[in-house]
Design a protein around this motif. Structure first.
Motif, PDB file in Angstrom:
ATOM      1  N   ASN A 103      -4.951  19.056  -5.427  1.00 46.19           N
ATOM      2  CA  ASN A 103      -6.079  19.032  -4.503  1.00 46.19           C
ATOM      3  C   ASN A 103      -6.927  17.793  -4.789  1.00 46.19           C
ATOM      4  O   ASN A 103      -7.488  17.652  -5.879  1.00 46.19           O
ATOM      5  CB  ASN A 103      -6.909  20.310  -4.704  1.00 46.19           C
ATOM      6  N   CYS A 152      -0.554  12.784   1.208  1.00 52.29           N
ATOM      7  CA  CYS A 152      -0.777  13.192   2.596  1.00 52.29           C
ATOM      8  C   CYS A 152      -2.074  12.576   3.104  1.00 52.29           C
ATOM      9  O   CYS A 152      -3.130  12.767   2.494  1.00 52.29           O
ATOM     10  CB  CYS A 152      -0.916  14.707   2.695  1.00 52.29           C
ATOM     11  N   ILE A 209       2.680  16.469  -4.724  1.00 53.75           N
ATOM     12  CA  ILE A 209       2.101  16.268  -3.397  1.00 53.75           C
ATOM     13  C   ILE A 209       0.581  16.250  -3.527  1.00 53.75           C
ATOM     14  O   ILE A 209      -0.011  17.148  -4.139  1.00 53.75           O
ATOM     15  CB  ILE A 209       2.539  17.384  -2.426  1.00 53.75           C
ATOM     16  N   HIS A 216      -5.168  12.241   5.946  1.00 52.61           N
ATOM     17  CA  HIS A 216      -5.903  13.184   6.773  1.00 52.61           C
ATOM     18  C   HIS A 216      -6.992  12.400   7.489  1.00 52.61           C
ATOM     19  O   HIS A 216      -7.178  11.216   7.223  1.00 52.61           O
ATOM     20  CB  HIS A 216      -6.504  14.300   5.907  1.00 52.61           C
ATOM     21  N   VAL A 250       1.325  20.763  -6.274  1.00 54.98           N
ATOM     22  CA  VAL A 250       0.372  20.360  -5.236  1.00 54.98           C
ATOM     23  C   VAL A 250      -0.962  20.046  -5.907  1.00 54.98           C
ATOM     24  O   VAL A 250      -1.468  20.845  -6.706  1.00 54.98           O
ATOM     25  CB  VAL A 250       0.199  21.488  -4.192  1.00 54.98           C
ATOM     26  N   GLY A 275      -2.516  15.933   9.901  1.00 52.55           N
ATOM     27  CA  GLY A 275      -2.501  15.477   8.512  1.00 52.55           C
ATOM     28  C   GLY A 275      -1.068  15.293   8.049  1.00 52.55           C
ATOM     29  O   GLY A 275      -0.126  15.706   8.736  1.00 52.55           O
ATOM     30  N   GLU A 329       0.402  16.822   5.691  1.00 56.94           N
ATOM     31  CA  GLU A 329       0.943  17.992   4.978  1.00 56.94           C
ATOM     32  C   GLU A 329       2.251  18.497   5.576  1.00 56.94           C
ATOM     33  O   GLU A 329       3.195  18.816   4.848  1.00 56.94           O
ATOM     34  CB  GLU A 329      -0.102  19.120   4.945  1.00 56.94           C
ATOM     35  N   THR A 356      -3.076  16.198  -1.602  1.00 55.86           N
ATOM     36  CA  THR A 356      -3.578  16.628  -0.300  1.00 55.86           C
ATOM     37  C   THR A 356      -5.048  17.030  -0.360  1.00 55.86           C
ATOM     38  O   THR A 356      -5.554  17.359  -1.435  1.00 55.86           O
ATOM     39  CB  THR A 356      -2.748  17.839   0.204  1.00 55.86           C
TER      40      THR A 356
END
Ligand code: SAH
Length: 225
Positions: free
Chosen positions: A37, A111, A5, A113, A35, A139, A141, A7
């Motif tokens: 970043n 995701c 993921i 945003h 996840v 967003g 998420e 994000t």
């Protein structure tokens, strides 16, 4: 199965992905969820992931470069079956799509945003766009959590009692029948007699009838499919 993921707000994903069935599925090796970043894929000091839109509209747009770098890095490490973007204008998510994704080996969920994402990402890197419903979230998420949760819980073996996932709503296009637990009577409210009968053929028949009757009353559109 592996889910990556991507994000700009990793904090939003921590708790939903690390409790209950998702936690156990990861501990038992049925699912791996990572996840990433997006700020780790920037190259400026301020770790910029967004910029003003061309054309001067309101709101900020997620930049191409960090997303490109992150996806290319993941793709260089393994093959992905689907690279998903969460978006209100994507196909509407449902159980059929969850079933389909649960059979895959590696997927990425990106995701969005802010105002959205530079459209070139969607044109050139994304293979599937998914909406979780006709409303707008802050967003992607929460949508990614919805997708990860619904997919992981149906990976064979992920739920201890496998039959349980198969008797949920929408499997077979039917809503689930009512369920009850002890005590058999509370406050004068009684559990249907058949469930206490011990006659499993009768119980199954009752459950099938209830599932059909509830679907017909509440979601007749499912029966047309
Ligand atoms: N301006 C965009 C909405 C941006 S909302 C539009 O009108 O289409 C910011 C991000 O939240 C989106 O990029 C998307 O990743 C996510 N998002 C919002 N609503 C969503 C939904 N219903 N399903 C899935 N993702 C959604």
């Amino acid at each position: 199965m592996r889910i990556d993921i991507i994000t700009v707000v990793p904090e939003l994903l921590a708790s939903p992905l690390n409790e209950s069935i998702l936690k156990r599925a990861q501990e038992s090796g049925h699912a791996e969820i990572y996840v990433h970043n997006l700020r780790d894929y920037t190259d400026d000091k301020r770790r910029t992931v967004d910029d003003y839109p061309f054309g001067g509209e309101a709101g900020m747009v997620m930049k191409v470069e960090p997303v490109f770098r992150c996806i290319e890095k993941l793709k260089s490490e393994r093959d992905y079956d689907e690279i998903i973007f969460t978006s209100p204008d994507g196909i509407t998510y449902n159980q059929h799509e969850a079933n389909r994704l649960s059979l895959m080996k590696n997927i990425i969920i990106l995701c969005g945003h802010y105002k959205g994402i530079d459209y070139r990402i969607r044109e050139h890197l994304i293979t599937r766009e998914i909406s979780i419903g006709d409303y707008v979230l802050t967003g992607g998420e929460l949508a990614a959590c919805v997708i990860a949760d619904s997919v992981v819980r149906i990976i064979p073996g992920a739920i201890g009692d496998e039959a349980s996932a198969l008797t949920d709503c929408f499997q077979d296009n039917l809503l689930a029948p009512p369920v009850y637990t002890r005590p058999a009577e509370f406050n004068g409210w009684k559990v249907p007699d058949v469930l206490l009968s011990g006659n499993f053929a009768e119980i199954e028949k009752w459950q099938d009838e209830q599932a059909y009757a509830r679907t017909k009353a509440l979601r007749p559109d499912l029966l047309d499919e």
